[in-house]
Design an enzyme around this catalytic site. Structure first.
Site, PDB file in Angstrom:
ATOM      1  CB  SER A  49      -9.191   0.243  -0.271  1.00  0.00           C
ATOM      2  OG  SER A  49      -8.555   0.393  -1.497  1.00  0.00           O
ATOM      3  CG  ASN A  55     -13.327   1.463  -4.719  1.00  0.00           C
ATOM      4  OD1 ASN A  55     -13.770   0.436  -4.215  1.00  0.00           O
ATOM      5  ND2 ASN A  55     -12.277   2.106  -4.243  1.00  0.00           N
ATOM      6  CG  ASP A 115      -2.293   0.568   0.964  1.00  0.00           C
ATOM      7  OD1 ASP A 115      -2.346   1.798   0.763  1.00  0.00           O
ATOM      8  OD2 ASP A 115      -3.297  -0.165   0.966  1.00  0.00           O
ATOM      9  CG  HIS A 138      -5.367   3.670   0.663  1.00  0.00           C
ATOM     10  ND1 HIS A 138      -4.912   2.389   0.435  1.00  0.00           N
ATOM     11  CD2 HIS A 138      -6.616   3.713   0.128  1.00  0.00           C
ATOM     12  CE1 HIS A 138      -5.846   1.702  -0.205  1.00  0.00           C
ATOM     13  NE2 HIS A 138      -6.892   2.479  -0.398  1.00  0.00           N
TER      14      HIS A 138
END
Length: 269
Positions: free
Chosen positions: A215, A153, A32, A62
């Site tokens: 996520s 998404n 990430d 994130h």
């Protein structure tokens, strides 16, 4: 005081914790934006594969958020993760902007395979396939890593890469009513779903934030995999993946929900 986020309760992680299953001894790589030092996280190590960002600290937010859903500590503060004793590794493959290259992600997967990671959480994706990335997923899988990836998404009726690759476990998102989140990509190759709306977790600056996305769903499954691995240490990544699917709570259409909602209680029975 510590609060239990709704998604942690919904996947029935506390029932597994009550059985002494907290992910102890299980290594989870978070591929990430990095993971920031945080009082509610215990980061064991990692590496950066982002040019110009040698630190594994998180310049975006994130990765720190994803990490907390996997393994926020069971202490007197903040939030609780699915597998609070799992060993977190910060593998930076996305820069502070939140984006990254296929080569960085492939290097992160190679690191996971080389360093004995049991699970790799990939809360990232692209609409475009990549032979390099597919090979990296296959190689990590062959070395025992369970690759867990976000479906995407865009709300589309097909899922992102690398989640769509056969050796990646693809995770979609549900809301508080156990409905597919409007943004959650679905279709062939979707394996399982997990909470991905209003997910409260750790954030840089020793703080907390609520975010939406596949996520956020993905680390619920990575955490559940850690619980299963602790209970069944001899199981392969393929066995763990199949067990999580077989013990998921069906929500109807496999096209929309895969095998259903990940269920940590059923998976650790």
């Amino acid at each position: 005081a510590q609060s239990v986020p709704w998604g942690i309760s919904r996947v029935q992680a506390p029932a597994a914790h009550n059985r002494g299953l907290t992910g102890s001894g299980v290594k989870v790589a978070v591929l990430d934006t990095g993971i920031s030092t945080h009082p509610d996280l215990n980061i064991r190590g990692g590496a950066s594969f982002v040019p110009g960002e040698p630190s594994t600290q998180d310049g975006n937010g994130h990765g720190t958020h994803v990490a907390g859903t996997i393994a926020a500590l069971n202490n007197s503060i903040g939030v609780l993760g699915v597998a609070p004793s799992a060993e977190l590794y910060a593998v930076k493959v996305l820069g502070a902007s939140g984006s990254g290259s296929v080569s960085s992600i492939a290097q992160g997967l190679e690191w996971a395979g080389n360093n004995g990671m049991h699970v790799a959480n990939l809360s990232l994706g692209s609409p475009s396939p990549s032979a390099t990335l597919e090979q990296a997923v296959n190689s990590a899988t062959s070395r025992g890593v369970l690759v867990v990836a976000a479906s995407g998404n865009s709300g589309a009726g097909s899922i992102s890469y690398p989640a769509r690759y056969a050796n990646a476990m693809a995770v979609g998102a549900t809301d508080q009513n156990n409905n597919r989140a409007s943004f959650s990509q679905y279709g062939a190759g979707l394996d399982i779903v997990a909470p991905g709306v209003n997910v409260q977790s750790t954030y840089p600056g020793s703080t907390y934030a609520s975010l939406n996305g596949t996520s956020m769903a993905t680390p619920h499954v990575a955490g559940a995999a850690a619980l299963v691995k602790q209970k069944n240490p001899s199981w392969s990544n393929v066995q763990i993946r199949n067990h999580l699917k077989n013990t998921a709570t069906s929500l109807g259409s496999t096209n929309l929900y895969g095998s259903g909602l990940v269920n940590a209680e059923a998976a650790t029975r």
